[in-house]
Structure formats: C-alpha cells, structure tokens
Design a protein around this motif. Structure first.
Motif, PDB file in Angstrom:
ATOM      1  N   ALA A   1       0.852  -1.195   0.000  1.00  0.00           N
ATOM      2  CA  ALA A   1       0.000   0.000   0.000  1.00  0.00           C
ATOM      3  C   ALA A   1       0.886   1.242   0.000  1.00  0.00           C
ATOM      4  CB  ALA A   1      -0.916   0.008   1.221  1.00  0.00           C
ATOM      5  N   THR A   2       0.267   2.378  -0.306  1.00  0.00           N
ATOM      6  CA  THR A   2       0.933   3.685  -0.205  1.00  0.00           C
ATOM      7  C   THR A   2      -0.089   4.713   0.267  1.00  0.00           C
ATOM      8  OG1 THR A   2       2.247   3.091  -2.156  1.00  0.00           O
ATOM      9  CG2 THR A   2       2.415   5.356  -1.390  1.00  0.00           C
ATOM     10  N   PRO A   3      -0.439   4.702   1.558  1.00  0.00           N
ATOM     11  CA  PRO A   3      -1.387   5.703   2.049  1.00  0.00           C
ATOM     12  C   PRO A   3      -0.751   7.087   2.065  1.00  0.00           C
ATOM     13  CG  PRO A   3      -0.606   4.340   3.849  1.00  0.00           C
ATOM     14  CD  PRO A   3      -0.006   3.782   2.598  1.00  0.00           C
ATOM     15  N   PRO A   4      -1.576   8.138   2.113  1.00  0.00           N
ATOM     16  CA  PRO A   4      -1.031   9.497   2.183  1.00  0.00           C
ATOM     17  C   PRO A   4      -0.031   9.643   3.334  1.00  0.00           C
ATOM     18  CG  PRO A   4      -3.413   9.541   1.901  1.00  0.00           C
ATOM     19  CD  PRO A   4      -3.039   8.110   2.151  1.00  0.00           C
ATOM     20  N   GLY A   5       1.112  10.251   3.030  1.00  0.00           N
ATOM     21  CA  GLY A   5       2.130  10.482   4.049  1.00  0.00           C
ATOM     22  C   GLY A   5       3.097   9.329   4.256  1.00  0.00           C
ATOM     23  N   TYR A   6       2.959   8.265   3.486  1.00  0.00           N
ATOM     24  CA  TYR A   6       3.824   7.097   3.620  1.00  0.00           C
ATOM     25  C   TYR A   6       4.497   6.783   2.293  1.00  0.00           C
ATOM     26  CZ  TYR A   6       1.541   5.998   8.054  1.00  0.00           C
ATOM     27  OH  TYR A   6       1.068   6.048   9.344  1.00  0.00           O
ATOM     28  N   LYS A   7       5.679   6.174   2.366  1.00  0.00           N
ATOM     29  CA  LYS A   7       6.324   5.629   1.182  1.00  0.00           C
ATOM     30  C   LYS A   7       5.697   4.269   0.899  1.00  0.00           C
ATOM     31  CE  LYS A   7      10.695   7.985   1.849  1.00  0.00           C
ATOM     32  NZ  LYS A   7      12.140   7.864   2.022  1.00  0.00           N
ATOM     33  N   PRO A   8       5.793   3.775  -0.355  1.00  0.00           N
ATOM     34  CA  PRO A   8       5.260   2.440  -0.644  1.00  0.00           C
ATOM     35  C   PRO A   8       5.872   1.397   0.311  1.00  0.00           C
ATOM     36  CG  PRO A   8       5.878   3.561  -2.667  1.00  0.00           C
ATOM     37  CD  PRO A   8       6.386   4.403  -1.537  1.00  0.00           C
ATOM     38  N   PHE A   9       5.010   0.548   0.869  1.00  0.00           N
ATOM     39  CA  PHE A   9       5.486  -0.455   1.822  1.00  0.00           C
ATOM     40  C   PHE A   9       4.760  -1.775   1.608  1.00  0.00           C
ATOM     41  CE2 PHE A   9       1.743   1.115   3.908  1.00  0.00           C
ATOM     42  CZ  PHE A   9       1.265   0.043   4.649  1.00  0.00           C
ATOM     43  N   GLY A  10       5.357  -2.825   2.169  1.00  0.00           N
ATOM     44  CA  GLY A  10       4.764  -4.152   2.068  1.00  0.00           C
ATOM     45  C   GLY A  10       4.987  -4.943   3.335  1.00  0.00           C
ATOM     46  N   MET A  11       4.086  -5.884   3.568  1.00  0.00           N
ATOM     47  CA  MET A  11       4.137  -6.712   4.768  1.00  0.00           C
ATOM     48  C   MET A  11       3.744  -8.138   4.403  1.00  0.00           C
ATOM     49  SD  MET A  11       1.983  -6.094   8.191  1.00  0.00           S
ATOM     50  CE  MET A  11       2.224  -7.135   9.603  1.00  0.00           C
ATOM     51  N   THR A  12       4.589  -9.094   4.769  1.00  0.00           N
ATOM     52  CA  THR A  12       4.323 -10.504   4.483  1.00  0.00           C
ATOM     53  C   THR A  12       3.237 -11.033   5.423  1.00  0.00           C
ATOM     54  OG1 THR A  12       6.604 -10.802   3.776  1.00  0.00           O
ATOM     55  CG2 THR A  12       5.366 -12.798   4.329  1.00  0.00           C
ATOM     56  N   VAL A  13       2.261 -11.745   4.843  1.00  0.00           N
ATOM     57  CA  VAL A  13       1.190 -12.371   5.622  1.00  0.00           C
ATOM     58  C   VAL A  13       0.863 -13.736   5.010  1.00  0.00           C
ATOM     59  CG1 VAL A  13       0.163 -10.119   6.204  1.00  0.00           C
ATOM     60  CG2 VAL A  13      -0.784 -11.441   4.317  1.00  0.00           C
ATOM     61  N   ASN A  14       0.215 -14.572   5.790  1.00  0.00           N
ATOM     62  CA  ASN A  14      -0.339 -15.805   5.229  1.00  0.00           C
ATOM     63  C   ASN A  14      -1.813 -15.932   5.601  1.00  0.00           C
ATOM     64  OD1 ASN A  14      -0.105 -16.551   7.907  1.00  0.00           O
ATOM     65  ND2 ASN A  14       0.887 -18.502   7.499  1.00  0.00           N
ATOM     66  N   SER A  15      -2.404 -14.826   6.014  1.00  0.00           N
ATOM     67  CA  SER A  15      -3.804 -14.808   6.456  1.00  0.00           C
ATOM     68  C   SER A  15      -4.710 -14.257   5.375  1.00  0.00           C
ATOM     69  CB  SER A  15      -3.930 -13.954   7.715  1.00  0.00           C
ATOM     70  OG  SER A  15      -3.520 -12.621   7.429  1.00  0.00           O
ATOM     71  N   PHE A  16      -4.664 -14.830   4.190  1.00  0.00           N
ATOM     72  CA  PHE A  16      -5.434 -14.357   3.047  1.00  0.00           C
ATOM     73  C   PHE A  16      -6.526 -15.375   2.716  1.00  0.00           C
ATOM     74  CE2 PHE A  16      -5.834 -14.868  -1.629  1.00  0.00           C
ATOM     75  CZ  PHE A  16      -6.523 -13.702  -1.903  1.00  0.00           C
ATOM     76  N   ALA A  17      -7.719 -14.878   2.360  1.00  0.00           N
ATOM     77  CA  ALA A  17      -8.816 -15.774   1.975  1.00  0.00           C
ATOM     78  C   ALA A  17      -9.803 -15.037   1.075  1.00  0.00           C
ATOM     79  CB  ALA A  17      -9.555 -16.297   3.210  1.00  0.00           C
ATOM     80  N   SER A  18     -10.496 -15.813   0.269  1.00  0.00           N
ATOM     81  CA  SER A  18     -11.579 -15.239  -0.530  1.00  0.00           C
ATOM     82  C   SER A  18     -12.817 -15.111   0.353  1.00  0.00           C
ATOM     83  CB  SER A  18     -11.882 -16.119  -1.740  1.00  0.00           C
ATOM     84  OG  SER A  18     -12.306 -17.402  -1.317  1.00  0.00           O
ATOM     85  N   VAL A  19     -13.672 -14.142   0.007  1.00  0.00           N
ATOM     86  CA  VAL A  19     -14.901 -13.918   0.770  1.00  0.00           C
ATOM     87  C   VAL A  19     -16.121 -14.052  -0.123  1.00  0.00           C
ATOM     88  CG1 VAL A  19     -16.228 -12.238   2.132  1.00  0.00           C
ATOM     89  CG2 VAL A  19     -13.754 -12.405   2.436  1.00  0.00           C
TER      90      VAL A  19
END
Length: 158
Positions: free
Chosen positions: A24-42
């Motif tokens: 993501a790149t929210p206002p006021g932040y540089k582009p960033f990333g975070m590793t997760v394994n908690s992903f699912a379809s809804v």
C-alpha cells in the motif's frame, strides 16, 4: 476449555497456506509491504477478499489510512522477498520490486497473482483486525508455482 497459546499457534501452523505480501501507499507514507499468510476469498459478487493484521503491528496505522492495497500472492522463487518484508520495521518497498497499479497501490513484480483492492471494511478479530477489500484489478500468471508455508517453514508443492 483453556488453550495454551503456543500449542494453538503450532496446531494452526499445520494448515498449509500461500504466502502474500500486502502492499500500500497511504497518504504520508512511502510504498510499503508486509508478508502475511492470512489471506482468503470472501465473495465472488461483489469480488471480496480478506486478510488479517495484528493489533500491535507497526503497519496498523498505515493500513488504517490506506484506501487501496494489493494482495500479492508470491511465486515459489520469491522466498527472499517474503523474508525481506516479514522483518519488523523493514517494510519500505525496494523500488525495483514493484510497479504502481491501476488502483494506485503498489503491485509486486513477478507475483503469482496480484489483487488490487479498495478497502471495503475493517472488523475486530480479537488480537487482529480483519481487513476486507473489494478487488478492482487483478493480474494472474497461471502455471507458476506458489510459495507455500506450513509448520514454520516454506514447502514445495509437487
């Protein structure tokens, strides 16, 4: 019944998951990333996905401010990228790791699949926040092998 937190975590770790980096790149932040394994379809209609984030994560404030994000499902050759963005306080994206997607959110190069999302909702999930996103763009590379994780280590599908 009282569960030992360590035993519960170990038992959950028996479930084999894919590995993702949420960017993501929210206002006021540089582009960033975070590793997760908690992903699912809804949902297919509308197209919704979810992932979860610890309440004490150093990325919580940034994700709360972000109106868009990308779920990047990593390919088997992206283990170093998974390790890089899983480190505490080491989430700024390396410039040659991503491009800016149509949604404005960063999209990792070489990902197996990328889902660009608009933030749909945040829900309380105990010691986590459940983030639901509406998929607005996606990029898919069929045939590539996924990066998977099980019992505390990366695995290979055969």
């Amino acid at each position: 019944m009282s569960l030992d937190p360590r035993q519960f975590r170990n038992a959950l770790g028996q479930f084999t998951t894919g590995v993702c980096v949420i960017t993501a790149t929210p206002p006021g932040y540089k582009p960033f990333g975070m590793t997760v394994n908690s992903f699912a379809s809804v949902s297919l209609d509308p197209p919704l996905i979810l992932w979860s984030l610890r309440n004490d994560s150093e990325c919580l404030d940034a994700f709360n401010k972000s109106k868009t994000f990308t779920v990047n499902v990593l390919a088997s050759d992206q283990e170093p990228m998974s390790n890089l963005y899983s480190k505490k306080n080491e989430h700024e994206l390396v410039s040659d790791h991503f491009r800016v997607g149509k949604s404005g959110a960063p999209v990792l190069r070489g990902a197996l699949t990328s889902f660009e999302c608009e933030t749909w909702a945040h829900y309380d999930g105990g010691d986590h926040i459940i983030v639901v996103g509406k998929v607005v763009e996606m990029d898919n590379k069929p045939g590539a092998k996924p990066l998977v994780f099980q019992a505390g280590q990366y695995r290979e599908l055969r």
